[in-house]
Design a protein around this motif. Structure first.
Motif, PDB file in Angstrom:
ATOM      1  N   TYR A  30     -13.354  -0.508   0.455  1.00  0.00           N
ATOM      2  CA  TYR A  30     -13.002   0.909   0.279  1.00  0.00           C
ATOM      3  C   TYR A  30     -11.648   0.962  -0.409  1.00  0.00           C
ATOM      4  O   TYR A  30     -10.656   0.436   0.097  1.00  0.00           O
ATOM      5  N   SER A  31     -11.617   1.600  -1.561  1.00  0.00           N
ATOM      6  CA  SER A  31     -10.355   1.718  -2.289  1.00  0.00           C
ATOM      7  C   SER A  31     -10.366   2.976  -3.126  1.00  0.00           C
ATOM      8  O   SER A  31     -11.414   3.396  -3.612  1.00  0.00           O
ATOM      9  N   THR A  32      -9.179   3.585  -3.241  1.00  0.00           N
ATOM     10  CA  THR A  32      -9.077   4.757  -4.117  1.00  0.00           C
ATOM     11  C   THR A  32      -8.289   4.394  -5.376  1.00  0.00           C
ATOM     12  O   THR A  32      -8.002   5.268  -6.187  1.00  0.00           O
ATOM     13  N   LYS A  33      -7.962   3.106  -5.467  1.00  0.00           N
ATOM     14  CA  LYS A  33      -7.145   2.694  -6.620  1.00  0.00           C
ATOM     15  C   LYS A  33      -8.054   2.158  -7.726  1.00  0.00           C
ATOM     16  O   LYS A  33      -9.091   1.550  -7.436  1.00  0.00           O
ATOM     17  N   GLY A  67      -8.108  -1.456  -7.353  1.00  0.00           N
ATOM     18  CA  GLY A  67      -8.079  -1.933  -5.971  1.00  0.00           C
ATOM     19  C   GLY A  67      -9.347  -2.692  -5.609  1.00  0.00           C
ATOM     20  O   GLY A  67     -10.432  -2.398  -6.120  1.00  0.00           O
ATOM     21  N   MET A  68      -9.152  -3.662  -4.692  1.00  0.00           N
ATOM     22  CA  MET A  68     -10.299  -4.442  -4.220  1.00  0.00           C
ATOM     23  C   MET A  68     -10.881  -3.819  -2.949  1.00  0.00           C
ATOM     24  O   MET A  68     -12.041  -4.034  -2.613  1.00  0.00           O
ATOM     25  N   GLY A  69      -9.997  -3.123  -2.254  1.00  0.00           N
ATOM     26  CA  GLY A  69     -10.454  -2.507  -1.004  1.00  0.00           C
ATOM     27  C   GLY A  69     -10.611  -3.526   0.111  1.00  0.00           C
ATOM     28  O   GLY A  69     -11.325  -3.260   1.080  1.00  0.00           O
ATOM     29  N   ARG A 107      -8.499  11.015   6.284  1.00  0.00           N
ATOM     30  CA  ARG A 107      -9.292   9.785   6.437  1.00  0.00           C
ATOM     31  C   ARG A 107      -8.835   9.055   7.691  1.00  0.00           C
ATOM     32  O   ARG A 107      -7.661   9.075   8.039  1.00  0.00           O
ATOM     33  N   ASP A 128       5.677   5.886   5.131  1.00  0.00           N
ATOM     34  CA  ASP A 128       6.172   6.300   3.823  1.00  0.00           C
ATOM     35  C   ASP A 128       6.177   7.813   3.754  1.00  0.00           C
ATOM     36  O   ASP A 128       5.695   8.477   4.687  1.00  0.00           O
ATOM     37  N   ALA A 165       1.074   4.160  -2.746  1.00  0.00           N
ATOM     38  CA  ALA A 165       0.838   5.573  -2.433  1.00  0.00           C
ATOM     39  C   ALA A 165       2.001   6.422  -2.936  1.00  0.00           C
ATOM     40  O   ALA A 165       1.810   7.570  -3.341  1.00  0.00           O
ATOM     41  N   ASN A 171       0.849  -1.221   0.000  1.00  0.00           N
ATOM     42  CA  ASN A 171       0.000   0.000   0.000  1.00  0.00           C
ATOM     43  C   ASN A 171       0.869   1.251   0.000  1.00  0.00           C
ATOM     44  O   ASN A 171       0.596   2.216  -0.724  1.00  0.00           O
ATOM     45  N   ALA A 172       1.955   1.204   0.835  1.00  0.00           N
ATOM     46  CA  ALA A 172       2.845   2.365   0.915  1.00  0.00           C
ATOM     47  C   ALA A 172       3.501   2.596  -0.444  1.00  0.00           C
ATOM     48  O   ALA A 172       3.577   3.748  -0.918  1.00  0.00           O
ATOM     49  N   LEU A 189     -10.617   3.680   6.204  1.00  0.00           N
ATOM     50  CA  LEU A 189      -9.662   2.966   5.357  1.00  0.00           C
ATOM     51  C   LEU A 189      -9.865   1.456   5.432  1.00  0.00           C
ATOM     52  O   LEU A 189      -9.671   0.733   4.450  1.00  0.00           O
ATOM     53  N   GLY A 237      -7.685  -5.227   1.327  1.00  0.00           N
ATOM     54  CA  GLY A 237      -6.377  -5.397   1.971  1.00  0.00           C
ATOM     55  C   GLY A 237      -6.394  -5.002   3.439  1.00  0.00           C
ATOM     56  O   GLY A 237      -6.147  -5.829   4.326  1.00  0.00           O
ATOM     57  N   LEU A 238      -6.718  -3.767   3.715  1.00  0.00           N
ATOM     58  CA  LEU A 238      -6.671  -3.292   5.110  1.00  0.00           C
ATOM     59  C   LEU A 238      -7.739  -3.972   5.956  1.00  0.00           C
ATOM     60  O   LEU A 238      -7.534  -4.207   7.152  1.00  0.00           O
ATOM     61  N   PHE A 241       1.345   3.444   9.113  1.00  0.00           N
ATOM     62  CA  PHE A 241       0.477   2.346   9.541  1.00  0.00           C
ATOM     63  C   PHE A 241       1.260   1.529  10.551  1.00  0.00           C
ATOM     64  O   PHE A 241       2.438   1.232  10.346  1.00  0.00           O
TER      65      PHE A 241
HETATM   66  P1  ADP Z   1      -6.674  -1.434  -1.885  1.00  0.00           P
HETATM   67  O1  ADP Z   1      -5.213  -1.504  -1.659  1.00  0.00           O
HETATM   68  O2  ADP Z   1      -7.224  -2.528  -2.657  1.00  0.00           O
HETATM   69  O3  ADP Z   1      -7.134  -0.076  -2.328  1.00  0.00           O
HETATM   70  P2  ADP Z   1      -6.706  -1.437   0.938  1.00  0.00           P
HETATM   71  O4  ADP Z   1      -7.734  -1.791   1.938  1.00  0.00           O
HETATM   72  O5  ADP Z   1      -5.396  -2.043   1.135  1.00  0.00           O
HETATM   73  O6  ADP Z   1      -7.318  -1.653  -0.451  1.00  0.00           O
HETATM   74  O7  ADP Z   1      -6.496   0.104   1.016  1.00  0.00           O
HETATM   75  C1  ADP Z   1      -7.604   0.939   1.097  1.00  0.00           C
HETATM   76  C2  ADP Z   1      -7.222   2.359   0.751  1.00  0.00           C
HETATM   77  O8  ADP Z   1      -6.404   2.884   1.750  1.00  0.00           O
HETATM   78  C3  ADP Z   1      -6.383   2.537  -0.441  1.00  0.00           C
HETATM   79  O9  ADP Z   1      -7.167   2.557  -1.640  1.00  0.00           O
HETATM   80  C4  ADP Z   1      -5.683   3.870  -0.226  1.00  0.00           C
HETATM   81  O10 ADP Z   1      -6.528   4.903  -0.645  1.00  0.00           O
HETATM   82  C5  ADP Z   1      -5.581   3.909   1.238  1.00  0.00           C
HETATM   83  N1  ADP Z   1      -4.206   3.660   1.690  1.00  0.00           N
HETATM   84  C6  ADP Z   1      -3.701   2.513   2.183  1.00  0.00           C
HETATM   85  N2  ADP Z   1      -2.400   2.647   2.479  1.00  0.00           N
HETATM   86  C7  ADP Z   1      -2.053   3.926   2.217  1.00  0.00           C
HETATM   87  C8  ADP Z   1      -0.840   4.703   2.330  1.00  0.00           C
HETATM   88  N3  ADP Z   1       0.311   4.193   2.807  1.00  0.00           N
HETATM   89  N4  ADP Z   1      -0.880   6.001   1.977  1.00  0.00           N
HETATM   90  C9  ADP Z   1      -2.013   6.544   1.499  1.00  0.00           C
HETATM   91  N5  ADP Z   1      -3.196   5.889   1.381  1.00  0.00           N
HETATM   92  C10 ADP Z   1      -3.208   4.584   1.716  1.00  0.00           C
END
Ligand code: ADP
Length: 633
Positions: A583-586, A589-591, A573, A565, A538, A534-535, A578, A593-594, A620
């Motif tokens: 929830y994903s901004t990619k 992305g599947m949203g 947020r 990072d 980003a 994720n880092a 998160l 991971g976290l 994190f």
């Molecule tokens: P995905 O990686 O599939 O988007 P995650 O649950 O891992 O799903 O992450 C959710 C969202 O958290 C990411 O889409 C991103 O917007 C945000 N995020 C996670 N890690 C970071 C980071 N190190 N810096 C900025 N935003 C992050």
């Protein structure tokens, strides 16, 4: 009773006491005035007496002079009554004062006398006085006169009217009086003055003897008013009961006022106690929204004292600055009388900055005359209720989240099952190729090494899939002692190439003091991989100088792992957002991971957290509890 209380209770006596002092003063003044007047009168009396004495002496002297002139006129004449009677001086004397004129020879024998019959004058009775003068060659003229007549003629009329003028002898016998009606003793004592008048009063015609102790006494006819005048007494006597009645009325009035005050104070204390002990905050406002009154609960609620609040007009200091427009609008609605009857919710700000949720009920504020003068608001703090609702909502969400995870588990399980075969196939093909190459005698290290790693990776992928499937279906991690630093290193080994490719520098700070913890190494490795990946994602937003730092350290009873990072950071947020599933901004992305990371960490009784670093990137971190042996060992 305190002295002050006694003083205030007997205040009504003050006018009475002052009046008594005043009356005393007036009486003293009147008395002093009376004494002064008496003194003045005494002095007047003395001077009048002296004046009367002078007058009488002058009169006697005059008569003596007339007699001497008569004697001179008769010198050398033959004594006879006819001569005397014919003489004008004799007649004038008889008209004035004289009772008789007698001509004696040297041997005191009567030669002639007028009037010839004695007793013709009414003053003949009583004591008479004499005047004598020599007649040449050897005779003596004797004039007899009545002292009463002397007083009547000799005392001026104004003295006679004011005083009883009397001649008194040494035995206090009245010889003569200027008035026919002398004062009686019964008429009371009068001021009088006595002055000796011996010289000219001759008692006997033949000797030079005078009335030695005779005195002139002046007695005031009108009695002098004694000391305090009756009018003053009457006025004072009338004034005192009046002032006493007034004082009594004043006392009654003061008692009533005191009673009313006590009642008022009690009522105010009751009201205050009721208002202050109320759990409901109260505020009264006029139609302009100006605060007229706030109770203690209200002050506590907004954290400001009543003195700072009363008199304020909107916008109020307890309105949150970011909602001013909305609150101003709603305030206008409420003051116009359109507040919802069932109350409305608002968000206020305590002076400490803490936000609170309140429920406000507005009702008309009515004055004693029944006229509406504004609005009375009752306010209840519903912050806790709101928080409870929020917690409940989150619980429901967590349930839904878990339900989704279960579903995800099913999917992953199926997926893993499906993946297992191709992975096993990859592994067996790899093994097959290796065997075939060995038979052919191929010794190429590069190819053989690659084939070996291919087999290893396929096996690892198979293990990961199996473990995640196991976790997602059972939701129970395996607990084996594991060295977290080793787990981190293994995870980073897998990512190293990828990071290098992206131009990301990796900084490691692993503390050697970190003891082994009971955890599922495969799952924790996945958490680390996810956070680092994720880092790295980003950091794509950053042009150069990309950096990821991974560290481990002991923090109390926890081992804490940080992944930070220098990317764009969290941008406001929070961790809940998160970690929300999907929830994903990619773009791809599947949203998940976290969400899975958090589930794994929490399944280990750990905590996953996220914040911004000082330089603006994201941090994190997760903490895992030390095993009991580590804590105690
Ligand atoms: P995905 O990686 O599939 O988007 P995650 O649950 O891992 O799903 O992450 C959710 C969202 O958290 C990411 O889409 C991103 O917007 C945000 N995020 C996670 N890690 C970071 C980071 N190190 N810096 C900025 N935003 C992050």
């Amino acid at each position: 009773m305190k002295p002050r209380e006694i003083l205030s209770r007997s205040l009504w006596l003050a006018p009475l006491v002052l009046s008594l002092i005043f009356v005393g003063g007036v009486l003293a003044w009147v008395r002093a005035n009376g004494v002064e007047e008496q003194e003045l009168q005494r002095q007047t009396l003395i001077s009048d007496a002296l004046s009367a004495e002078v007058q009488l002496r002058a009169r006697i002297d005059d008569e003596q002079t007339y007699l001497r002139q008569l004697a001179a006129g008769l010198a050398g004449q033959t004594p006879s009554s006819a001569v005397l009677a014919a003489h004008p001086e004799v007649n004038a004397g008889l008209r004035r004062l004289w009772l008789s004129v007698t001509w004696l020879d040297a041997r005191n024998r009567v030669l002639a006398e007028v009037p010839e019959q004695a007793g013709a004058n009414r003053y003949e009775d009583g004591l008479s006085l004499h005047l004598t003068a020599r007649v040449a060659p050897d005779g003596v003229l004797v004039v007899r006169y009545a002292p009463a007549l002397l007083l009547k003629r000799g005392v001026p009329w104004w003295l006679a009217r004011k005083y009883d003028v009397q001649l008194v002898d040494s035995a206090d016998q009245v010889i003569a009086s200027s008035t026919d009606s002398p004062l009686r003793a019964a008429q009371g004592p009068r001021p009088s003055y006595r002055i000796a008048l011996p010289g000219p009063l001759r008692a006997s015609p033949l000797t030079e003897a005078t009335l030695a102790d005779a005195a002139l006494e002046l007695t005031l006819r009108e009695p002098v008013p004694d000391g305090v005048r009756p009018l003053a007494l009457v006025l004072v006597a009338g004034f005192l009961p009046l002032i006493a009645v007034a004082s009594w009325l004043l006392r009654r009035q003061m008692r009533q006022v005191q009673r009313a005050e006590v009642t008022g104070r009690t009522e105010a204390a009751w009201r205050r106690a009721m208002e202050d002990s109320a759990l409901v905050a109260l505020r009264a406002r006029d139609f302009d929204g100006r605060l007229l009154y706030v109770n203690r609960t209200f002050c506590d609620m907004v954290g400001l004292p009543a003195e700072q609040l009363v008199g304020l007009v909107p916008p109020m200091p307890y309105w949150p600055p970011d909602a001013l427009d909305e609150l101003t609008e709603r305030n206008r609605r409420n003051l116009a009388g359109h507040a919802p009857r069932e109350g409305f919710e608002a968000r206020w700000r305590h002076s400490s900055g803490r936000l609170l949720d309140v429920m406000v009920f507005e009702s008309p504020l009515v004055d004693a005359g029944g006229r509406q003068i504004g609005w009375m608001g009752s306010i209840i703090d519903i912050t806790e209720r709101k928080q409870l609702e929020e917690r409940e909502r989150r619980q429901v969400e967590t349930l839904a989240h878990n339900a989704r995870l279960t579903m995800l588990g099913e999917v992953a399980s199926t997926l893993a099952h499906e993946l297992n075969q191709p992975l096993t196939a990859i592994a067996s093909y790899g093994a097959g190729v290796t065997n075939s190459l060995a038979k052919l005698g191929v010794q190429d290290e590069l190819v053989l090494g690659a084939l070996q790693r291919l087999g290893q990776q396929a096996a690892h992928a198979g293990r990961i899939v199996a473990r995640i499937r196991e976790f997602l279906t059972r939701r129970e991690p395996r607990h084996e002692p594991c060295d977290l630093n080793e787990v981190i290193s293994a995870a980073l080994d897998l990512l190293k190439r990828d990071l290098q490719r992206r131009g990301i520098a990796l900084e490691l700070a692993l503390s050697p003091q970190v003891p082994p913890v009971l955890a599922d190494a495969v799952l924790i490795e996945q958490v680390v991989i996810n956070l680092v990946r994720n880092a790295a994602d980003a950091l794509l937003a950053r042009e150069g100088g990309r950096r990821i730092a991974v560290g481990s350290r002991l923090a109390g009873d926890f081992v804490r792992i940080d992944v930070s990072d220098n990317g764009p950071g969290l941008q406001g947020r929070r961790i809940e957002q998160l970690c929300a599933p999907f929830y994903s901004t990619k773009a791809e992305g599947m949203g998940m991971g976290l969400a899975i990371c958090r589930s794994i960490v929490e399944a280990h009784q750990g905590i996953l957290d996220a914040s911004d670093t000082a330089s603006g990137g994201a941090l994190f971190s997760f903490s895992l509890p030390l095993s009991r042996e580590s804590v105690h060992g």
